[in-house]
Design a protein around this motif. Structure first.
Motif: not given
Length: 147
Positions: A46-56, A119-128
């Motif tokens: 997923l993209g950054l907004d979803d990742y931030l949501n997971d972190l939140d 922290a950012v995923p070492t294997s981000p998908g294209e959107a992230l």
């Protein structure tokens, strides 16, 4: 010892969380973090907004544990620790909070205590990967931005 479920509910409601998060309580937040760990391991799709949501969601769980002693049972604490280890293994540390330095300063976050925001995923998908590449800092942070 388990925290009073009404205290957990009250805390989550006071944060403006949606009904499904309130109903799920600490268990639901741990399950969501476990799901996020699986996505990080698989190449976060997923993209950054979803990742931030997971972190939140992870941050909300931390705040819940601080506000309501015993909100997470020993079994949930064990699952949380395992999910944290999975996320740490699948991410790399970055120097700036993903919400931006201004938000980190306002919230009092640092890379040691709120490591998930640094922290950012070492294997981000294209959107992230695209979102992170075009990111020039984030503006603000919402209330209960979860799951």
């Amino acid at each position: 010892m388990m925290g009073d479920p009404s205290d957990v509910r009250q805390f989550l409601e006071s944060r403006g969380c949606p009904d499904d998060v309130v109903t799920g309580g600490a268990k639901g937040l741990v399950e969501a973090w476990e799901d996020a760990a699986g996505q990080v391991e698989a190449g976060y799709p997923l993209g950054l907004d979803d990742y931030l949501n997971d972190l939140d969601g992870r941050q909300l769980l931390e705040e819940l544990r601080d506000a309501v002693p015993g909100a997470a049972t020993p079994a949930l604490e064990k699952r949380l620790k395992a999910a944290d280890e999975r996320v740490r293994a699948g991410t790399r540390r970055v120097t700036e909070c993903l919400w931006g330095a201004r938000v980190a300063d306002a919230e009092g976050w640092n890379a040691d205590d709120q490591w998930w925001y640094f922290a950012v995923p070492t294997s981000p998908g294209e959107a992230l990967r695209e979102d992170l590449g075009g990111r020039a800092g984030r503006g603000g942070r919402g209330g209960c931005v979860v799951i």
